[in-house]
Each structure stands twice: as C-alpha cells, then as structure tokens.
Design a protein around this motif. Structure first.
Motif, PDB file in Angstrom:
ATOM      1  N   VAL A  46       0.681  -1.133  -0.041  1.00  0.00           N
ATOM      2  CA  VAL A  46      -0.184  -0.066  -0.094  1.00  0.00           C
ATOM      3  C   VAL A  46       0.907   1.205  -0.060  1.00  0.00           C
ATOM      4  CG1 VAL A  46      -1.774   1.344   1.306  1.00  0.00           C
ATOM      5  CG2 VAL A  46      -1.938  -1.417   0.974  1.00  0.00           C
ATOM      6  N   CYS A  47       1.997   1.090   0.896  1.00  0.00           N
ATOM      7  CA  CYS A  47       2.844   2.390   0.826  1.00  0.00           C
ATOM      8  C   CYS A  47       3.559   2.545  -0.585  1.00  0.00           C
ATOM      9  CB  CYS A  47       4.126   2.233   1.860  1.00  0.00           C
ATOM     10  SG  CYS A  47       5.207   3.202   1.878  1.00  0.00           S
ATOM     11  N   LEU A  48       4.135   1.702  -1.140  1.00  0.00           N
ATOM     12  CA  LEU A  48       4.497   1.645  -2.489  1.00  0.00           C
ATOM     13  C   LEU A  48       3.607   2.254  -3.572  1.00  0.00           C
ATOM     14  CD1 LEU A  48       6.874  -1.308  -2.410  1.00  0.00           C
ATOM     15  CD2 LEU A  48       7.491   1.049  -1.780  1.00  0.00           C
ATOM     16  N   LYS A  49       2.405   1.650  -3.520  1.00  0.00           N
ATOM     17  CA  LYS A  49       1.422   2.139  -4.475  1.00  0.00           C
ATOM     18  C   LYS A  49       1.006   3.673  -4.218  1.00  0.00           C
ATOM     19  CE  LYS A  49      -0.805  -2.464  -5.032  1.00  0.00           C
ATOM     20  NZ  LYS A  49      -2.194  -3.065  -4.829  1.00  0.00           N
ATOM     21  N   ARG A  50       0.940   4.274  -3.258  1.00  0.00           N
ATOM     22  CA  ARG A  50       0.908   5.425  -2.754  1.00  0.00           C
ATOM     23  C   ARG A  50       2.055   6.430  -3.475  1.00  0.00           C
ATOM     24  NH1 ARG A  50      -3.104   7.416  -2.228  1.00  0.00           N
ATOM     25  NH2 ARG A  50      -2.602   8.595  -3.973  1.00  0.00           N
ATOM     26  N   GLU A  67      -6.198  10.252 -13.984  1.00  0.00           N
ATOM     27  CA  GLU A  67      -6.648  10.855 -12.602  1.00  0.00           C
ATOM     28  C   GLU A  67      -6.462   9.595 -11.651  1.00  0.00           C
ATOM     29  OE1 GLU A  67     -10.569  13.022 -12.392  1.00  0.00           O
ATOM     30  OE2 GLU A  67     -10.538  12.688 -14.353  1.00  0.00           O
ATOM     31  N   ILE A  68      -6.334  10.199 -10.193  1.00  0.00           N
ATOM     32  CA  ILE A  68      -6.110   9.025  -9.321  1.00  0.00           C
ATOM     33  C   ILE A  68      -7.340   9.094  -8.551  1.00  0.00           C
ATOM     34  CG2 ILE A  68      -4.907   8.452  -7.202  1.00  0.00           C
ATOM     35  CD1 ILE A  68      -3.197   8.463  -9.887  1.00  0.00           C
ATOM     36  N   TYR A  69      -7.816   7.684  -8.318  1.00  0.00           N
ATOM     37  CA  TYR A  69      -9.051   7.497  -7.717  1.00  0.00           C
ATOM     38  C   TYR A  69      -8.861   7.461  -6.086  1.00  0.00           C
ATOM     39  CZ  TYR A  69     -13.176   4.605  -5.882  1.00  0.00           C
ATOM     40  OH  TYR A  69     -14.338   4.050  -5.466  1.00  0.00           O
ATOM     41  N   ILE A  70      -7.885   6.662  -5.507  1.00  0.00           N
ATOM     42  CA  ILE A  70      -7.439   7.046  -4.043  1.00  0.00           C
ATOM     43  C   ILE A  70      -6.551   7.684  -4.040  1.00  0.00           C
ATOM     44  CG2 ILE A  70      -6.729   5.714  -2.086  1.00  0.00           C
ATOM     45  CD1 ILE A  70      -7.581   3.081  -3.449  1.00  0.00           C
ATOM     46  N   THR A 121      -4.791   0.335 -13.354  1.00  0.00           N
ATOM     47  CA  THR A 121      -3.403  -0.537 -12.820  1.00  0.00           C
ATOM     48  C   THR A 121      -3.637  -1.521 -11.767  1.00  0.00           C
ATOM     49  OG1 THR A 121      -2.269   1.540 -13.808  1.00  0.00           O
ATOM     50  CG2 THR A 121      -1.074  -0.156 -12.194  1.00  0.00           C
ATOM     51  N   PHE A 122      -3.856  -1.093 -10.530  1.00  0.00           N
ATOM     52  CA  PHE A 122      -3.885  -1.875  -9.453  1.00  0.00           C
ATOM     53  C   PHE A 122      -5.280  -2.379  -9.092  1.00  0.00           C
ATOM     54  CE2 PHE A 122      -0.659   1.607  -8.240  1.00  0.00           C
ATOM     55  CZ  PHE A 122       0.203   0.945  -8.430  1.00  0.00           C
ATOM     56  N   GLY A 123      -6.601  -1.720  -9.675  1.00  0.00           N
ATOM     57  CA  GLY A 123      -7.712  -2.170  -9.466  1.00  0.00           C
ATOM     58  C   GLY A 123      -8.458  -1.481  -8.339  1.00  0.00           C
ATOM     59  N   VAL A 143      -1.819  -5.194 -12.089  1.00  0.00           N
ATOM     60  CA  VAL A 143      -0.254  -4.876 -11.597  1.00  0.00           C
ATOM     61  C   VAL A 143      -0.674  -5.114  -9.989  1.00  0.00           C
ATOM     62  CG1 VAL A 143       1.348  -3.163 -10.919  1.00  0.00           C
ATOM     63  CG2 VAL A 143       0.076  -3.146 -13.287  1.00  0.00           C
ATOM     64  N   GLN A 144       0.273  -6.117  -9.329  1.00  0.00           N
ATOM     65  CA  GLN A 144       0.258  -6.290  -8.013  1.00  0.00           C
ATOM     66  C   GLN A 144       1.628  -6.388  -7.494  1.00  0.00           C
ATOM     67  OE1 GLN A 144      -2.458  -6.393  -6.267  1.00  0.00           O
ATOM     68  NE2 GLN A 144      -3.825  -6.289  -8.307  1.00  0.00           N
ATOM     69  N   LEU A 145       1.800  -5.814  -6.184  1.00  0.00           N
ATOM     70  CA  LEU A 145       3.072  -5.819  -5.667  1.00  0.00           C
ATOM     71  C   LEU A 145       3.101  -6.542  -4.358  1.00  0.00           C
ATOM     72  CD1 LEU A 145       3.735  -2.058  -5.941  1.00  0.00           C
ATOM     73  CD2 LEU A 145       4.452  -3.657  -7.352  1.00  0.00           C
ATOM     74  N   THR A 146       4.112  -7.164  -4.029  1.00  0.00           N
ATOM     75  CA  THR A 146       4.463  -7.922  -2.625  1.00  0.00           C
ATOM     76  C   THR A 146       4.836  -6.910  -1.517  1.00  0.00           C
ATOM     77  OG1 THR A 146       6.843  -8.296  -2.890  1.00  0.00           O
ATOM     78  CG2 THR A 146       5.237  -9.864  -3.799  1.00  0.00           C
ATOM     79  N   PHE A 147       4.900  -7.210  -0.199  1.00  0.00           N
ATOM     80  CA  PHE A 147       5.411  -6.422   0.609  1.00  0.00           C
ATOM     81  C   PHE A 147       6.897  -6.380   0.395  1.00  0.00           C
ATOM     82  CE2 PHE A 147       2.885  -6.227   4.966  1.00  0.00           C
ATOM     83  CZ  PHE A 147       1.893  -5.924   4.244  1.00  0.00           C
ATOM     84  N   ALA A 148       7.773  -5.202   0.359  1.00  0.00           N
ATOM     85  CA  ALA A 148       9.165  -5.165   0.555  1.00  0.00           C
ATOM     86  C   ALA A 148       9.644  -5.550   1.705  1.00  0.00           C
ATOM     87  CB  ALA A 148       9.464  -3.599   0.129  1.00  0.00           C
ATOM     88  N   ARG A 149      10.734  -6.262   1.373  1.00  0.00           N
ATOM     89  CA  ARG A 149      11.617  -6.798   2.671  1.00  0.00           C
ATOM     90  C   ARG A 149      13.210  -6.367   2.617  1.00  0.00           C
ATOM     91  NH1 ARG A 149      14.170 -11.885   3.635  1.00  0.00           N
ATOM     92  NH2 ARG A 149      13.934 -12.912   5.581  1.00  0.00           N
TER      93      ARG A 149
END
Length: 297
Positions: A46-50, A67-70, A121-123, A143-149
């Motif tokens: 969520v942080c990276l998508k932001r 435009e950006i929805y969220i 992109t992200f849904g 497009v989906q991302l994992t948690f970064a570690r």
C-alpha cells in the motif's frame, strides 16, 4: 492511447533508505515496520502504491485518463458519482435502468477504468456507493506488488529531538523547549517483487503499453518527488524486469525472482550505503524459452 498489453511481466525492485523511516507502523508508535521473528524490515505494498500514485498525479496533472481514484481529501463516492454523471444515470431509477440496459454495471466499471489510472493499474473496490444497489463494481488490477523486505535485518533507532516552538502559552511560561522522538533506520536496502498480468488487462481494465511505460517510470522515480525529513534519503537502486512472450507467461514467477540477488561485500557487517553491496546479479539461465531479461535500472 495504445492497445492493451500483450505480454506478462514479472519484476524485482531494490530501493534503500538512509536515516529515515520508510514505512511507519501505527500499531507500534510509528516505528519502522519489522518482522518480529527475524528482524527484517518491511514496507507494505500500500505504501509503495501510494508513491506510484503520487508520481503519476504529479506528472500527468489534469491529463484525461490519468486521474487518481484513491487520493487524499477526495471521498471515494465523489469519484464514483463521476461515472453516474457521465452515463446520465439517476440512482433513483436504477431498477428501470438496469432492466433497460443489463450492461449498465459494466459500463460504469469501464468508465472508471478509462478515467482513473490507479483503477486501471491496481484495481479498486468501488462498491461503497450503493443507493438502490447501484455501484461501480470491483476491479482486480493487472499490477500487483508484494510487501518489500529488507535484504538484511534492521535495527531502528529512536532519536530524541527538541523544538523551540512551545505548544501553549501556559507551557511557554514554564519552559523554553519541548522534547519529541522520531524513529530512523540508519541504512537498509529493501527488495519488492511485482507482477503484471496481460490477461487481466485484456479482460478487465484495458491497461495499455503506454500505461506500462508510465508504471516503469513511476517505479524508478517514486521517491524523487516524495522527499521528507521523516523518510530521510530514499532511492530506487535497481529495477529488473522479465518479459514473457505470451499473455499467460512462459516461466513460474518464483524461478525468475530466485534468479535475482544482491549480497553484502566481503568484510561489511553493517551496511551503511548501497556501495556496501555488490551489483544486483541475475542468473540469466532462467531466460530463454520465451522470457526476456530487461534491466530498467
């Protein structure tokens, strides 16, 4: 705008932080997120998508279709209602409208995908506006991302700070400074993995080649316009992309991800810069048979 993407992609991103908090945990006093069992640092998807949303909003400001929805300060229902206005839909007449046009829900969803880059992109879950059962639907993004570690365990530091601006006049009569605290990670290198589904792009959102190019650009530059004292110095260091020559892919994602690695240089126990690591290496033997390696950064 170009047509939908035809190829599946898998990708690996390395980014680092120096003297900053990359992603505070509200359940732990805003400390940097840490896996309590291993000590490795975490940054949520969520942080990276932001960051990606913020970049797109900055570089595509006012451009139709981006435009950006969220976004901060704009209720989701306000954006949902844009679709109703576009299609001249009155929520009061939803039963009659749905009877006359069984594809109405899909038309609302498709408008949201065309208008908002992050939906495409992200849904998004756009079912909160439900007067008489009418809503913009739920979209699973390609497009989906994992948690970064973090590559190595991190040790967050709590730093005491002072300020000369006192909050109240009563307190100002008693003291000249106020104390505060902030958490920082002295240095950490993080790894995130991601997926781009051409199948979902074709079936649902219309995610295009132009959208994909913008995604790579946004990932590479996602920290460049988002600097703050709290986050310290953050930068994307590497973006490794695997392009499949088919819609459904030619190799399992995990095999491609396992082929990408980075290690500390010999003799370095506590990394304090990206220079303390060697190059990001890729075992190219996983390529071929319909998989192309692309080093974006």
């Amino acid at each position: 705008m170009s047509g939908c993407i035809k190829n599946r992609y898998d990708f690996v991103v390395y980014f680092d932080v120096e003297n900053g908090n990359p992603n505070g945990d509200p359940d732990a006093g805003n400390m940097p997120r840490v896996d309590p069992e291993t000590g490795y640092g975490l940054v949520t998807d969520v942080c990276l998508k932001r960051k990606i949303r913020n970049y797109v909003e900055t570089v595509k400001e006012g451009e139709p279709g981006f435009e950006i929805y969220i976004k901060d300060g704009v209720p989701l229902n306000t954006s949902d209602f844009r679709a109703f206005e576009e299609l001249n839909v009155d929520p009061k007449d939803v039963k009659k409208l749905k009877k006359d046009d069984p594809q109405l829900d899909l038309k609302l969803r498709d408008f949201m995908c065309r208008a908002f880059y992050d939906v495409r992109t992200f849904g998004a879950v756009m079912t909160t506006f439900m007067k008489n059962g009418l809503n913009c639907g739920q979209v699973r993004g390609p497009v989906q991302l994992t948690f970064a570690r973090s590559v190595d365990p991190i040790i967050p530091q709590e730093v005491t700070i002072t300020r000369v601006a006192i909050t109240t006049e009563a307190d100002a009569e008693k003291k000249g400074t106020e104390m505060g605290r902030k958490y920082v990670v002295p240095y950490a290198l993080y790894r995130c993995e991601g997926f781009v589904s051409a199948n979902l792009a074709r079936k649902t959102t219309g995610f295009s080649d132009d959208d994909l190019s913008l995604l790579w650009e946004a990932i590479i530059n996602m920290f460049e316009h988002d600097h703050s004292a709290a986050r310290g110095k953050m930068a994307v260091r590497s973006l490794v992309v695997f392009k499949h020559d088919s819609e459904l892919g030619n190799a399992p994602s995990y095999k491609l991800f396992d082929a990408v690695s980075v290690k500390r240089k010999e003799g370095i126990e506590y990394p304090r810069s990206f220079a303390d690591y060697g190059d990001v290496e890729v075992d190219e033997s996983v390529c071929g048979d319909g998989v192309e390696l692309i080093r974006m950064l």
